[in-house]
Write a protein that holds these residues in place. Structure first.
Motif, PDB file in Angstrom:
ATOM      1  N   PRO A 107       0.802  -1.234   0.000  1.00 18.96           N
ATOM      2  CA  PRO A 107       0.000   0.000   0.000  1.00 18.96           C
ATOM      3  C   PRO A 107       0.829   1.275   0.000  1.00 18.96           C
ATOM      4  CG  PRO A 107      -0.986  -1.607   1.467  1.00 18.96           C
ATOM      5  CD  PRO A 107       0.326  -2.185   1.027  1.00 18.96           C
ATOM      6  N   SER A 108       2.060   1.210   0.510  1.00 17.94           N
ATOM      7  CA  SER A 108       2.902   2.409   0.500  1.00 17.94           C
ATOM      8  C   SER A 108       3.215   2.853  -0.923  1.00 17.94           C
ATOM      9  CB  SER A 108       4.205   2.157   1.278  1.00 17.94           C
ATOM     10  OG  SER A 108       5.022   1.185   0.624  1.00 17.94           O
ATOM     11  N   LEU A 109       3.331   1.903  -1.859  1.00 20.87           N
ATOM     12  CA  LEU A 109       3.570   2.251  -3.264  1.00 20.87           C
ATOM     13  C   LEU A 109       2.285   2.710  -3.943  1.00 20.87           C
ATOM     14  CD1 LEU A 109       5.973  -0.590  -4.496  1.00 20.87           C
ATOM     15  CD2 LEU A 109       6.547   1.711  -3.678  1.00 20.87           C
ATOM     16  N   VAL A 110       1.175   2.082  -3.586  1.00 20.07           N
ATOM     17  CA  VAL A 110      -0.111   2.474  -4.184  1.00 20.07           C
ATOM     18  C   VAL A 110      -0.457   3.909  -3.807  1.00 20.07           C
ATOM     19  CG1 VAL A 110      -2.579   1.980  -4.235  1.00 20.07           C
ATOM     20  CG2 VAL A 110      -0.931   0.097  -4.208  1.00 20.07           C
ATOM     21  N   ALA A 111      -0.181   4.277  -2.566  1.00 16.88           N
ATOM     22  CA  ALA A 111      -0.519   5.623  -2.090  1.00 16.88           C
ATOM     23  C   ALA A 111       0.445   6.686  -2.596  1.00 16.88           C
ATOM     24  CB  ALA A 111      -0.542   5.638  -0.563  1.00 16.88           C
ATOM     25  N   SER A 114       4.834   8.052  -7.068  1.00 17.74           N
ATOM     26  CA  SER A 114       6.182   8.486  -7.430  1.00 17.74           C
ATOM     27  C   SER A 114       7.264   7.615  -6.795  1.00 17.74           C
ATOM     28  CB  SER A 114       6.396   9.941  -6.995  1.00 17.74           C
ATOM     29  OG  SER A 114       6.365  10.060  -5.581  1.00 17.74           O
ATOM     30  N   ALA A 115       6.881   6.810  -5.802  1.00 21.26           N
ATOM     31  CA  ALA A 115       7.868   5.955  -5.139  1.00 21.26           C
ATOM     32  C   ALA A 115       8.296   4.834  -6.078  1.00 21.26           C
ATOM     33  CB  ALA A 115       7.286   5.385  -3.853  1.00 21.26           C
ATOM     34  N   ARG A 116       9.593   4.560  -6.093  1.00 19.98           N
ATOM     35  CA  ARG A 116      10.117   3.521  -6.977  1.00 19.98           C
ATOM     36  C   ARG A 116      10.341   2.198  -6.267  1.00 19.98           C
ATOM     37  NH1 ARG A 116      14.532   6.567 -10.913  1.00 19.98           N
ATOM     38  NH2 ARG A 116      13.088   8.137 -11.771  1.00 19.98           N
ATOM     39  N   ARG A 117      10.374   2.243  -4.958  1.00 18.88           N
ATOM     40  CA  ARG A 117      10.561   1.003  -4.206  1.00 18.88           C
ATOM     41  C   ARG A 117       9.954   1.159  -2.825  1.00 18.88           C
ATOM     42  NH1 ARG A 117      14.729   1.289  -0.506  1.00 18.88           N
ATOM     43  NH2 ARG A 117      16.036   3.172  -0.623  1.00 18.88           N
ATOM     44  N   ILE A 118       9.790   0.045  -2.149  1.00 24.16           N
ATOM     45  CA  ILE A 118       9.262   0.061  -0.794  1.00 24.16           C
ATOM     46  C   ILE A 118      10.373   0.498   0.146  1.00 24.16           C
ATOM     47  CG2 ILE A 118       8.289  -1.351   1.051  1.00 24.16           C
ATOM     48  CD1 ILE A 118       7.169  -3.192  -1.149  1.00 24.16           C
ATOM     49  N   GLY A 119      10.125   1.527   0.926  1.00 20.37           N
ATOM     50  CA  GLY A 119      11.140   2.074   1.804  1.00 20.37           C
ATOM     51  C   GLY A 119      11.260   1.325   3.122  1.00 20.37           C
ATOM     52  N   PRO A 120      12.331   1.581   3.872  1.00 17.41           N
ATOM     53  CA  PRO A 120      12.554   0.878   5.143  1.00 17.41           C
ATOM     54  C   PRO A 120      11.471   1.136   6.174  1.00 17.41           C
ATOM     55  CG  PRO A 120      14.159   2.655   4.823  1.00 17.41           C
ATOM     56  CD  PRO A 120      13.450   2.476   3.528  1.00 17.41           C
ATOM     57  N   LEU A 123       8.605  -1.139   5.431  1.00 21.96           N
ATOM     58  CA  LEU A 123       8.911  -2.523   5.789  1.00 21.96           C
ATOM     59  C   LEU A 123       8.859  -2.728   7.301  1.00 21.96           C
ATOM     60  CD1 LEU A 123      11.830  -3.240   3.298  1.00 21.96           C
ATOM     61  CD2 LEU A 123       9.498  -4.128   3.185  1.00 21.96           C
ATOM     62  N   GLU A 124       9.289  -1.733   8.070  1.00 23.35           N
ATOM     63  CA  GLU A 124       9.190  -1.829   9.529  1.00 23.35           C
ATOM     64  C   GLU A 124       7.721  -1.860   9.964  1.00 23.35           C
ATOM     65  OE1 GLU A 124      11.398   1.361  11.219  1.00 23.35           O
ATOM     66  OE2 GLU A 124      13.325   0.649  10.425  1.00 23.35           O
ATOM     67  N   ARG A 125       6.907  -1.043   9.311  1.00 24.48           N
ATOM     68  CA  ARG A 125       5.468  -1.058   9.586  1.00 24.48           C
ATOM     69  C   ARG A 125       4.889  -2.432   9.259  1.00 24.48           C
ATOM     70  NH1 ARG A 125       0.904   0.285  12.190  1.00 24.48           N
ATOM     71  NH2 ARG A 125      -0.896   0.477  10.816  1.00 24.48           N
ATOM     72  N   ALA A 126       5.295  -3.018   8.142  1.00 22.45           N
ATOM     73  CA  ALA A 126       4.819  -4.345   7.756  1.00 22.45           C
ATOM     74  C   ALA A 126       5.222  -5.386   8.798  1.00 22.45           C
ATOM     75  CB  ALA A 126       5.378  -4.727   6.380  1.00 22.45           C
TER      76      ALA A 126
END
Length: 230
Positions: A107-111, A114-120, A123-126
């Protein structure tokens, strides 16, 4: 701020151009901290109702208000859905080449297109969410390596990524063993206690009886019934 998280008035929806109206004047209103269960015969349109409420299927008539506001464009509904709704559908829709934790963080990329990858931070939230659903030890596995119940719990964790005020869940405990059902019920109870609104489609008796209200979908309309009659 309105206490009503989602409200539908006289909603009609049709499947296919020449199809019948699956929804024919369906109405409901769900408040913060309320768990509403929707039941009905197979083919009654329960899944269609959730897709229309999520803005994933068009309605042909009626109105849906999201936290008191009518969102007029598909783009505005999509933006609201990305952060303000948690969707748990039967298909579960994973990216099979990504790990369990990466799927939860999607969801971080869907929201943020402009993000090109999932950030740290995502991933910590996940990871924290996977701990809540009992999957932290399998965070680096691929989705197909999980049990059926594990994949359902993954879907729940992903739906909670942005801590949305509304959860839409389609048969979230279907075909699960008692332990997995208990995990999901406990999470839903916690969400309800903190003010999250839940609309849960289910035919599982243990799940239907936990809601505050039960609505029967029949002939395209919703009618409130006693939970112990569901």
């Amino acid at each position: 701020m309105t206490d009503v998280v989602i409200e539908a008035k006289g909603v009609h929806a049709r499947l296919g151009r020449a199809g019948r109206d699956v929804l024919a004047g369906a109405s409901l209103a769900v408040r913060r901290g309320e768990w509403v269960t929707v039941v009905g015969d197979s083919g009654a349109g329960k899944t269609t109702l959730l897709y229309v409420l999520a803005g994933l299927l068009p309605k042909t008539a009626g109105e849906v208000r999201y936290e008191g506001t009518v969102l007029s464009s598909p783009q505005s509904i999509a933006r609201h859905r990305a952060r303000r709704m948690g969707l748990i559908f039967q298909g579960m829709y994973y990216i099979h080449s990504l790990t369990v934790r990466e799927n939860v963080a999607l969801p971080s990329l869907v929201a943020d297109p402009s993000a090109r990858r999932i950030g740290p931070a995502a991933l910590e939230r996940a990871d924290r969410l996977l701990e809540r659903v009992g999957l932290f030890a399998q965070k680096n596995a691929l989705p197909h390596e999980l049990s059926h119940g594990g994949r359902r719990r993954l879907a729940v964790a992903r739906a909670l990524f942005f801590d949305p005020p509304l959860i839409l869940a389609d048969e979230p405990t279907n075909d699960l063993d008692r332990d997995n059902v208990a995990i999901i019920h406990r999470l839903f109870d916690e969400l309800k206690a903190k003010g999250t609104a839940l609309i849960v489609v289910s035919h599982a008796d243990l799940t239907t009886r936990r809601g505050d209200r039960t609505l029967l979908l029949a002939d395209g309309r919703l009618e409130e019934i006693e939970p112990n009659r569901a």
